[in-house]
Design a protein around this motif. Structure first.
Motif, PDB file in Angstrom:
ATOM      1  N   ASP A  87      14.127 -14.844  19.844  1.00 23.60           N
ATOM      2  CA  ASP A  87      12.706 -15.086  19.611  1.00 23.60           C
ATOM      3  C   ASP A  87      12.551 -15.678  18.213  1.00 23.60           C
ATOM      4  O   ASP A  87      12.771 -14.989  17.211  1.00 23.60           O
ATOM      5  CB  ASP A  87      11.922 -13.772  19.738  1.00 23.60           C
ATOM      6  N   LEU A  88      12.165 -16.938  18.145  1.00 26.28           N
ATOM      7  CA  LEU A  88      12.000 -17.606  16.856  1.00 26.28           C
ATOM      8  C   LEU A  88      10.678 -17.233  16.179  1.00 26.28           C
ATOM      9  O   LEU A  88      10.389 -17.734  15.104  1.00 26.28           O
ATOM     10  CB  LEU A  88      12.101 -19.121  17.043  1.00 26.28           C
ATOM     11  N   ALA A  89       9.905 -16.352  16.816  1.00 27.04           N
ATOM     12  CA  ALA A  89       8.641 -15.855  16.249  1.00 27.04           C
ATOM     13  C   ALA A  89       7.794 -16.994  15.681  1.00 27.04           C
ATOM     14  O   ALA A  89       7.390 -16.962  14.521  1.00 27.04           O
ATOM     15  CB  ALA A  89       8.927 -14.795  15.178  1.00 27.04           C
ATOM     16  N   PRO A  90       7.511 -18.011  16.504  1.00 25.84           N
ATOM     17  CA  PRO A  90       6.791 -19.179  15.984  1.00 25.84           C
ATOM     18  C   PRO A  90       5.330 -18.872  15.667  1.00 25.84           C
ATOM     19  O   PRO A  90       4.695 -18.046  16.332  1.00 25.84           O
ATOM     20  CB  PRO A  90       6.890 -20.187  17.129  1.00 25.84           C
ATOM     21  N   ILE A  91       4.829 -19.526  14.640  1.00 23.17           N
ATOM     22  CA  ILE A  91       3.404 -19.499  14.322  1.00 23.17           C
ATOM     23  C   ILE A  91       2.856 -20.855  14.746  1.00 23.17           C
ATOM     24  O   ILE A  91       3.109 -21.868  14.099  1.00 23.17           O
ATOM     25  CB  ILE A  91       3.145 -19.264  12.828  1.00 23.17           C
ATOM     26  N   ALA A  92       2.150 -20.870  15.861  1.00 24.23           N
ATOM     27  CA  ALA A  92       1.645 -22.132  16.411  1.00 24.23           C
ATOM     28  C   ALA A  92       0.513 -22.671  15.539  1.00 24.23           C
ATOM     29  O   ALA A  92      -0.119 -21.921  14.784  1.00 24.23           O
ATOM     30  CB  ALA A  92       1.154 -21.915  17.837  1.00 24.23           C
ATOM     31  N   PRO A  93       0.249 -23.981  15.617  1.00 24.08           N
ATOM     32  CA  PRO A  93      -0.873 -24.549  14.870  1.00 24.08           C
ATOM     33  C   PRO A  93      -2.171 -23.807  15.168  1.00 24.08           C
ATOM     34  O   PRO A  93      -2.503 -23.553  16.333  1.00 24.08           O
ATOM     35  CB  PRO A  93      -0.923 -25.993  15.376  1.00 24.08           C
ATOM     36  N   GLY A  94      -2.863 -23.406  14.109  1.00 23.31           N
ATOM     37  CA  GLY A  94      -4.109 -22.673  14.275  1.00 23.31           C
ATOM     38  C   GLY A  94      -3.944 -21.194  14.521  1.00 23.31           C
ATOM     39  O   GLY A  94      -4.937 -20.475  14.693  1.00 23.31           O
ATOM     40  N   SER A 133      -2.400 -17.298  13.469  1.00 25.45           N
ATOM     41  CA  SER A 133      -2.107 -16.486  12.295  1.00 25.45           C
ATOM     42  C   SER A 133      -0.787 -15.751  12.486  1.00 25.45           C
ATOM     43  O   SER A 133      -0.325 -15.569  13.622  1.00 25.45           O
ATOM     44  CB  SER A 133      -3.216 -15.468  12.065  1.00 25.45           C
ATOM     45  N   PRO A 134      -0.145 -15.283  11.398  1.00 24.08           N
ATOM     46  CA  PRO A 134       1.052 -14.450  11.550  1.00 24.08           C
ATOM     47  C   PRO A 134       0.789 -13.203  12.394  1.00 24.08           C
ATOM     48  O   PRO A 134       1.671 -12.771  13.149  1.00 24.08           O
ATOM     49  CB  PRO A 134       1.402 -14.082  10.108  1.00 24.08           C
ATOM     50  N   THR A 135      -0.395 -12.626  12.295  1.00 28.74           N
ATOM     51  CA  THR A 135      -0.730 -11.458  13.118  1.00 28.74           C
ATOM     52  C   THR A 135      -0.632 -11.799  14.600  1.00 28.74           C
ATOM     53  O   THR A 135      -0.068 -11.034  15.397  1.00 28.74           O
ATOM     54  CB  THR A 135      -2.148 -10.965  12.789  1.00 28.74           C
ATOM     55  N   GLU A 136      -1.154 -12.970  14.977  1.00 25.86           N
ATOM     56  CA  GLU A 136      -1.087 -13.398  16.371  1.00 25.86           C
ATOM     57  C   GLU A 136       0.355 -13.693  16.782  1.00 25.86           C
ATOM     58  O   GLU A 136       0.773 -13.394  17.907  1.00 25.86           O
ATOM     59  CB  GLU A 136      -1.968 -14.626  16.580  1.00 25.86           C
ATOM     60  N   SER A 137       1.134 -14.267  15.873  1.00 23.78           N
ATOM     61  CA  SER A 137       2.534 -14.564  16.165  1.00 23.78           C
ATOM     62  C   SER A 137       3.314 -13.283  16.428  1.00 23.78           C
ATOM     63  O   SER A 137       4.113 -13.200  17.377  1.00 23.78           O
ATOM     64  CB  SER A 137       3.164 -15.321  14.984  1.00 23.78           C
ATOM     65  N   ILE A 138       3.102 -12.270  15.612  1.00 21.85           N
ATOM     66  CA  ILE A 138       3.821 -11.006  15.782  1.00 21.85           C
ATOM     67  C   ILE A 138       3.389 -10.310  17.074  1.00 21.85           C
ATOM     68  O   ILE A 138       4.210  -9.736  17.792  1.00 21.85           O
ATOM     69  CB  ILE A 138       3.622 -10.119  14.544  1.00 21.85           C
ATOM     70  N   ALA A 139       2.100 -10.371  17.393  1.00 25.83           N
ATOM     71  CA  ALA A 139       1.634  -9.813  18.671  1.00 25.83           C
ATOM     72  C   ALA A 139       2.303 -10.534  19.836  1.00 25.83           C
ATOM     73  O   ALA A 139       2.658  -9.913  20.857  1.00 25.83           O
ATOM     74  CB  ALA A 139       0.114  -9.928  18.772  1.00 25.83           C
ATOM     75  N   ALA A 140       2.521 -11.844  19.702  1.00 20.91           N
ATOM     76  CA  ALA A 140       3.203 -12.608  20.748  1.00 20.91           C
ATOM     77  C   ALA A 140       4.656 -12.164  20.885  1.00 20.91           C
ATOM     78  O   ALA A 140       5.203 -12.117  21.997  1.00 20.91           O
ATOM     79  CB  ALA A 140       3.124 -14.097  20.446  1.00 20.91           C
ATOM     80  N   SER A 141       5.302 -11.838  19.762  1.00 21.22           N
ATOM     81  CA  SER A 141       6.683 -11.354  19.828  1.00 21.22           C
ATOM     82  C   SER A 141       6.762 -10.019  20.550  1.00 21.22           C
ATOM     83  O   SER A 141       7.715  -9.761  21.298  1.00 21.22           O
ATOM     84  CB  SER A 141       7.264 -11.232  18.413  1.00 21.22           C
ATOM     85  N   VAL A 142       5.787  -9.166  20.348  1.00 18.40           N
ATOM     86  CA  VAL A 142       5.745  -7.896  21.087  1.00 18.40           C
ATOM     87  C   VAL A 142       5.604  -8.170  22.583  1.00 18.40           C
ATOM     88  O   VAL A 142       6.322  -7.597  23.412  1.00 18.40           O
ATOM     89  CB  VAL A 142       4.590  -7.010  20.585  1.00 18.40           C
ATOM     90  N   ALA A 143       4.670  -9.057  22.936  1.00 18.12           N
ATOM     91  CA  ALA A 143       4.459  -9.375  24.351  1.00 18.12           C
ATOM     92  C   ALA A 143       5.708  -9.985  24.973  1.00 18.12           C
ATOM     93  O   ALA A 143       6.053  -9.683  26.124  1.00 18.12           O
ATOM     94  CB  ALA A 143       3.274 -10.333  24.490  1.00 18.12           C
ATOM     95  N   LEU A 144       6.421 -10.822  24.206  1.00 19.35           N
ATOM     96  CA  LEU A 144       7.634 -11.446  24.736  1.00 19.35           C
ATOM     97  C   LEU A 144       8.709 -10.395  24.990  1.00 19.35           C
ATOM     98  O   LEU A 144       9.383 -10.408  26.030  1.00 19.35           O
ATOM     99  CB  LEU A 144       8.134 -12.508  23.759  1.00 19.35           C
ATOM    100  N   ALA A 145       8.897  -9.461  24.054  1.00 20.62           N
ATOM    101  CA  ALA A 145       9.910  -8.421  24.249  1.00 20.62           C
ATOM    102  C   ALA A 145       9.566  -7.536  25.440  1.00 20.62           C
ATOM    103  O   ALA A 145      10.452  -7.133  26.208  1.00 20.62           O
ATOM    104  CB  ALA A 145      10.036  -7.584  22.978  1.00 20.62           C
ATOM    105  N   GLN A 146       8.298  -7.240  25.609  1.00 19.94           N
ATOM    106  CA  GLN A 146       7.886  -6.429  26.765  1.00 19.94           C
ATOM    107  C   GLN A 146       8.160  -7.165  28.073  1.00 19.94           C
ATOM    108  O   GLN A 146       8.629  -6.568  29.051  1.00 19.94           O
ATOM    109  CB  GLN A 146       6.401  -6.079  26.640  1.00 19.94           C
ATOM    110  N   GLU A 147       7.884  -8.468  28.075  1.00 19.35           N
ATOM    111  CA  GLU A 147       8.159  -9.266  29.275  1.00 19.35           C
ATOM    112  C   GLU A 147       9.655  -9.333  29.538  1.00 19.35           C
ATOM    113  O   GLU A 147      10.111  -9.215  30.679  1.00 19.35           O
ATOM    114  CB  GLU A 147       7.577 -10.679  29.092  1.00 19.35           C
TER     115      GLU A 147
END
Length: 329
Positions: free
Chosen positions: A9-16, A18-32
């Motif tokens: 997981d490269l923990a990307p921060i997409a355009p627009g 925030s790091p908070t949203e990126s980290i939440a996405a990493s949690v969702a990815l690990a759960q998936e």
């Protein structure tokens, strides 16, 4: 899942985003990933990169671990020359105490940054020359046989956190072989020396207390989507974003300017870096990964799901896993 698959997981921060949203996405990815049978999820130490939020892998692992229950989590990797072996033994010993039997520690010797960031990290430019000795010191902390008199890693002393060596050349392969450690090759962004490194590792491998037989993990990019065209578009967009992050020097580019950039040597360089990529429908991705595993001589693949946004990335995780359900190993 029939094929041994893990995720980087490269923990990307997409355009627009925030790091908070990126980290939440990493949690969702690990759960998936946990739901669909992936072996592990790893996070890489990068610094001074505005599009990546994994600068502190141990902290990120601790957070993701609290929101998952069975999947292995680890660093892929910690850039050991940036740290003292004792500090890393303490960090990952703490993680192992929190999530017993679920923690991996991949180690690299690159700085994970540019020269100015290296200075800001207070890193000695010659520190990478001590990498073999630092790996041995770290291993001994985890084995409970500290080579520094009167010093033990607490927590971490005797924790036996499994070590993996990462690399993109034959140096890491030969060191992993000499130490009897698993070897992960960064073919997802540095494909050139894949065969030479894997060959050197297998030929020179010596069994250790951690590992009796060689174990190769090879990195590969994946974009799985419902249609081949959707996957191709997503992959192209990721490459464009990557080119801007590498060569944009902090500038904001218009789409026509990115078009021009992709026609230069910079764009060609990005495409070459990501030349190992499974892009297409689930059937396409499965066929590519099966062939790539044979091509790489790998025991396990670690895939970087390169999609344009969180939902597309989660969809790629799910579709790739479903493509292998019920298939023979």
């Amino acid at each position: 899942m029939s094929m041994p698959l893990s995720i980087l997981d490269l923990a990307p921060i997409a355009p627009g985003e925030s790091p908070t949203e990126s980290i939440a996405a990493s949690v969702a990815l690990a759960q998936e990933a946990e739901r669909h049978g992936y072996r592990r999820v790893w996070y890489a130490e990068h610094h001074n990169m505005p599009t990546i939020s994994s600068s502190a892998p141990a902290v990120l692992i601790a957070h993701v671990g609290a929101h998952t229950s069975t999947i292995r989590l680890g660093a892929g990797g910690v850039m050991l020359p940036n740290h003292s072996p004792l500090a890393i033994a303490e960090q990952f010993g703490t993680l192992e105490a929190m999530y017993p039997g679920r923690i991996d520690l991949g180690l690299g010797r690159a700085p994970g940054s540019d020269q100015q960031t290296t200075y800001a990290l207070r890193r000695d430019p010659a520190a990478s020359e001590q990498f073999p000795e630092d790996v041995a010191e770290l291993r001994d902390y985890f084995a409970g046989t500290s080579r520094v008199p009167g010093v033990s890693a607490v927590p971490g002393d005797g924790a036996r956190v499994p070590l993996y060596l990462l690399g993109s050349s034959t140096f890491g392969a030969r060191l992993a072989a000499a130490l009897g450690l698993p070897y992960a090759f960064a073919s997802h962004f540095a494909p050139q020396a894949l065969h030479a490194a894997v060959t050197a590792y297998r030929e020179q491998f010596r069994p250790s207390a951690q590992l009796e037989h060689p174990h190769v993990i090879a990195g590969v990019n994946v974009v799985a989507a419902d249609t081949a065209e959707e996957a191709r578009r997503s992959h192209e967009q990721v490459q464009r974003q990557f080119a801007v992050s590498l060569f944009g020097r902090g500038r904001t580019f218009t789409e026509p300017e990115v078009d021009i950039l992709m026609e230069t040597a910079a764009g060609q360089h990005v495409r070459q870096m990501q030349s190992y990529a499974a892009v297409g429908t689930p059937a396409d991705v499965r066929a590519y990964l099966e062939e790539f595993r044979r091509h790489a001589g790998a025991d396990e693949l670690i895939v970087a799901h390169q999609a344009r946004d969180t939902q597309a990335r989660l969809r790629s995780v799910r579709l790739t896993a479903e493509a292998f359900e019920g298939a023979p190993v």
